[in-house]
Design a protein around this motif. Structure first.
Motif, PDB file in Angstrom:
ATOM      1  N   PHE A 218       0.896  -1.095  -0.090  1.00 61.16           N
ATOM      2  CA  PHE A 218      -0.009   0.010   0.200  1.00 61.16           C
ATOM      3  C   PHE A 218       0.932   1.397   0.452  1.00 61.16           C
ATOM      4  N   ARG A 219       0.011   1.860  -0.226  1.00 62.05           N
ATOM      5  CA  ARG A 219       0.623   3.739  -0.417  1.00 62.05           C
ATOM      6  C   ARG A 219       0.426   4.908   0.139  1.00 62.05           C
ATOM      7  N   PRO A 220      -0.155   5.071   1.082  1.00 57.95           N
ATOM      8  CA  PRO A 220      -0.428   6.162   2.725  1.00 57.95           C
ATOM      9  C   PRO A 220      -0.207   7.211   2.102  1.00 57.95           C
ATOM     10  N   GLY A 221       0.682   7.563   0.386  1.00 57.06           N
ATOM     11  CA  GLY A 221       0.332   9.134   1.031  1.00 57.06           C
ATOM     12  C   GLY A 221       1.516  10.160   1.124  1.00 57.06           C
ATOM     13  N   GLN A 222       1.776   9.199   2.795  1.00 50.28           N
ATOM     14  CA  GLN A 222       3.168  10.038   3.737  1.00 50.28           C
ATOM     15  C   GLN A 222       3.406   9.117   3.743  1.00 50.28           C
ATOM     16  N   ARG A 223       4.165   8.935   4.713  1.00 49.54           N
ATOM     17  CA  ARG A 223       5.396   7.663   5.451  1.00 49.54           C
ATOM     18  C   ARG A 223       4.977   7.895   6.848  1.00 49.54           C
ATOM     19  N   LEU A 224       4.272   6.262   7.026  1.00 45.63           N
ATOM     20  CA  LEU A 224       4.449   5.891   8.703  1.00 45.63           C
ATOM     21  C   LEU A 224       5.911   6.102   9.684  1.00 45.63           C
ATOM     22  N   ASP A 225       4.778   6.216  10.753  1.00 51.30           N
ATOM     23  CA  ASP A 225       5.428   6.716  12.069  1.00 51.30           C
ATOM     24  C   ASP A 225       5.551   5.120  12.453  1.00 51.30           C
ATOM     25  N   TYR A 226       6.316   4.469  12.210  1.00 47.97           N
ATOM     26  CA  TYR A 226       6.982   3.347  12.884  1.00 47.97           C
ATOM     27  C   TYR A 226       7.938   2.721  13.102  1.00 47.97           C
ATOM     28  N   ASP A 227       7.962   1.819  13.699  1.00 52.52           N
ATOM     29  CA  ASP A 227       9.924   1.157  14.090  1.00 52.52           C
ATOM     30  C   ASP A 227       9.461  -0.656  12.902  1.00 52.52           C
ATOM     31  N   TYR A 228      10.606  -0.548  11.967  1.00 46.20           N
ATOM     32  CA  TYR A 228      10.413  -1.623  11.750  1.00 46.20           C
ATOM     33  C   TYR A 228      10.373  -2.797  12.116  1.00 46.20           C
ATOM     34  N   ARG A 229      10.774  -2.820  13.831  1.00 55.74           N
ATOM     35  CA  ARG A 229      10.879  -3.824  14.671  1.00 55.74           C
ATOM     36  C   ARG A 229       9.764  -3.577  16.075  1.00 55.74           C
ATOM     37  N   ASP A 230       8.977  -3.042  16.049  1.00 56.45           N
ATOM     38  CA  ASP A 230       7.657  -3.552  16.895  1.00 56.45           C
ATOM     39  C   ASP A 230       6.439  -3.771  16.168  1.00 56.45           C
ATOM     40  N   VAL A 231       6.376  -4.487  16.044  1.00 51.83           N
ATOM     41  CA  VAL A 231       5.316  -5.553  14.999  1.00 51.83           C
ATOM     42  C   VAL A 231       3.970  -5.326  15.708  1.00 51.83           C
ATOM     43  N   GLU A 232       3.527  -4.975  16.394  1.00 54.04           N
ATOM     44  CA  GLU A 232       2.042  -4.662  17.248  1.00 54.04           C
ATOM     45  C   GLU A 232       2.020  -3.898  16.635  1.00 54.04           C
ATOM     46  N   ARG A 233       2.820  -2.576  16.467  1.00 58.00           N
ATOM     47  CA  ARG A 233       1.982  -1.917  16.170  1.00 58.00           C
ATOM     48  C   ARG A 233       2.153  -1.810  14.493  1.00 58.00           C
ATOM     49  N   GLN A 234       3.185  -2.289  13.980  1.00 56.45           N
ATOM     50  CA  GLN A 234       3.107  -3.042  12.087  1.00 56.45           C
ATOM     51  C   GLN A 234       1.826  -3.912  11.770  1.00 56.45           C
ATOM     52  N   PHE A 262       5.286 -13.042  10.422  1.00 60.02           N
ATOM     53  CA  PHE A 262       5.039 -11.974   9.472  1.00 60.02           C
ATOM     54  C   PHE A 262       5.423 -10.912   9.021  1.00 60.02           C
ATOM     55  N   TYR A 263       5.911 -10.105   8.257  1.00 61.25           N
ATOM     56  CA  TYR A 263       7.109  -8.971   8.202  1.00 61.25           C
ATOM     57  C   TYR A 263       5.932  -7.859   7.880  1.00 61.25           C
ATOM     58  N   PHE A 264       6.885  -6.454   7.752  1.00 65.72           N
ATOM     59  CA  PHE A 264       6.621  -5.671   7.219  1.00 65.72           C
ATOM     60  C   PHE A 264       7.452  -4.571   7.823  1.00 65.72           C
ATOM     61  N   ASP A 265       7.917  -3.872   6.098  1.00 64.65           N
ATOM     62  CA  ASP A 265       8.623  -2.868   5.965  1.00 64.65           C
ATOM     63  C   ASP A 265       7.963  -2.128   4.944  1.00 64.65           C
ATOM     64  N   ALA A 266       9.099  -0.639   5.195  1.00 67.26           N
ATOM     65  CA  ALA A 266       9.059   0.147   3.823  1.00 67.26           C
ATOM     66  C   ALA A 266       9.707  -0.432   2.679  1.00 67.26           C
ATOM     67  N   ILE A 267       8.733   0.063   1.299  1.00 63.56           N
ATOM     68  CA  ILE A 267       9.727  -0.315  -0.088  1.00 63.56           C
ATOM     69  C   ILE A 267      10.741   0.977  -0.329  1.00 63.56           C
ATOM     70  N   THR A 268      12.136   0.539   0.128  1.00 64.67           N
ATOM     71  CA  THR A 268      12.998   1.681   0.678  1.00 64.67           C
ATOM     72  C   THR A 268      14.429   1.543  -0.154  1.00 64.67           C
ATOM     73  N   GLN A 269      14.877   1.967  -1.097  1.00 69.43           N
ATOM     74  CA  GLN A 269      16.051   2.375  -2.028  1.00 69.43           C
ATOM     75  C   GLN A 269      16.696   2.023  -1.134  1.00 69.43           C
ATOM     76  N   LEU A 270      17.684   1.708  -1.497  1.00 73.32           N
ATOM     77  CA  LEU A 270      19.543   2.339  -1.199  1.00 73.32           C
ATOM     78  C   LEU A 270      20.212   2.501  -2.268  1.00 73.32           C
ATOM     79  N   GLN A 271      21.175   3.721  -1.816  1.00 77.47           N
ATOM     80  CA  GLN A 271      21.535   4.953  -2.738  1.00 77.47           C
ATOM     81  C   GLN A 271      22.719   4.811  -2.745  1.00 77.47           C
TER      82      GLN A 271
END
Length: 401
Positions: A218-234, A262-271
């Motif tokens: 999903f593309r929410p329109g703005q970046r979520l406030d989340y921690d990639y280690r906080d599974v319950e919030r994800q 369960f897996y959840f992460d931002a679609i992020t590109q390293l540059q």
């Protein structure tokens, strides 16, 4: 030469296989206490990665673990009739040789190919790397290595130790989640998908799996406030994003609180513009992740590991020369994958109803045309969907088989 590789997922075992085969003393350290079985999603191997796997003698095992998906059933807003798409034709337009396989299965296959000649240290992680190659671990005693390779994924610890936290990243505007759900929620050989603007939810399984995998982008329109280690919030953010998409999707979401994986992460590109510093280099997602689910990162990781191994074998003890040659070879495909991923991130999950209709119509057209026609048209743009098939395999030194 003593080589330490951090990460036992995809790039790490492939690199370990080729280096150990040509006389390197290889150790792989993996944070997980055992080979990861995390309910990972399906990944694509395109032609170069298929050929590398064939040279490793594991292609038949990979093909035996293919997901077996042949059809896509797509539900769109505003219509009660789903669209039927030919998945094999759609993928066939992208690559002449391809297999879709679960990431965990692929990791295990590459691990088994290398395990007899490589030392694997599970349940440990690198805590420091000195300029002269002294490495400290969380559990094991310190040891000295000639080369250290970070193959430990998008959130690489080796990258952080070597390059610090100020690494250039590009958020591609979306999030990916994969959830293990009961197998009877999916249909064999079919990926069922539901679209609404900015959202795609799909489900699939494979004969050898005892579960199904629900995938959400999903593309929410703005970046979520989340921690990639906080599974319950994800989990809460995922359920909020897809609530009331469709009754079937709600049933998948009902499994989220108790899902075993369960897996959840931002679609992020390293540059990053370089992946090496001193006697340390990076391979795969640790160095050049183009974006999970949108940039062919698994095939790029296999390809990068093979290129790095070839250059290290060629250079012998001169790791600096090997790293420089590796980066020269990898930069064009990495830059191409970044551009392709940025386009895919926008087109795979359209943010308008019109965009969804256009995407599905393109899939229907490809499904209706003869495969040879779509492949011929796709070959006209080797920087587009055919990018991965055009990556040339490096020649090994003449003295090697």
């Amino acid at each position: 030469m003593k080589v330490l590789i951090s990460g036992a997922s995809i790039a790490g075992p492939v690199l370990a296989y080729w280096l150990s085969r040509h006389g390197f003393d290889v150790t792989v350290v993996e944070r997980s206490p055992a080979l990861r079985k995390t309910g990972g999603h399906a990944v694509d191997l395109f032609r170069p990665a298929m050929e590398i796997s064939e040279r490793m003698g594991v292609l038949s095992d990979i093909e035996a673990h293919a997901t077996g998906t042949t059809e896509m059933l797509i539900h769109r807003p505003g219509t009660s009739r789903p669209a039927h798409l030919d998945y094999l034709k759609i993928i066939g337009a992208m690559s002449d040789r391809h297999v879709e396989i679960m990431r965990d299965d692929l990791s295990e296959i590459y691990f088994n190919a290398s395990r007899d000649d490589v030392e694997y240290l599970f349940g440990d992680t690198i805590t420091s790397i000195s300029p002269d190659g002294e490495v400290t671990f969380e559990r094991n005693a310190p040891r000295r290595f000639d080369v250290v390779v970070g193959a430990d994924g998008l959130h690489s610890g080796v990258r952080r130790l070597t390059f610090g936290d100020n690494v250039s990243e590009r958020f591609l505007g979306g999030y990916l989640s994969v959830v293990s759900v009961p197998k009877d929620l999916a249909r064999d050989g079919e990926m069922t998908g539901y679209f609404k603007p900015g959202h795609m939810a799909g489900i699939y399984t494979a004969d050898h799996l005892d579960d199904a995998r629900a995938v959400f982008i999903f593309r929410p329109g703005q970046r979520l406030d989340y921690d990639y280690r906080d599974v319950e919030r994800q989990k809460a953010q995922l359920c909020a994003a897809f609530a009331h998409t469709a009754p079937e999707v709600d049933r998948w979401l009902d499994e989220v609180p108790q899902t075993p994986t369960f897996y959840f992460d931002a679609i992020t590109q390293l540059q990053m513009t370089t992946w090496s510093r001193g006697r340390v280099t990076l391979v795969g997602d640790a160095g050049y992740c183009p974006g999970p689910a949108v940039g062919g990162s698994t095939s790029l990781a296999v390809y990068g590991a093979y290129v790095l191994a070839a250059e290290m074998v060629r250079a012998g003890d001169d790791y600096a020369a090997a790293f420089a040659a590796y980066e020269r070879t990898m930069l064009p495909p990495v830059e191409g994958s970044r551009k392709l991923a940025a386009v895919n991130a926008k087109t795979v999950v359209p943010t308008t109803g019109w965009g969804i209709r256009a995407l599905v119509a393109a899939g229907q057209l490809i499904s209706a045309l003869p495969l040879g026609v779509t492949q011929a048209l796709a070959r006209l743009n080797d920087k587009g969907v055919r990018l991965y098939d055009t990556m040339p395999l490096p020649a090994w030194p003449a003295t090697l088989p």
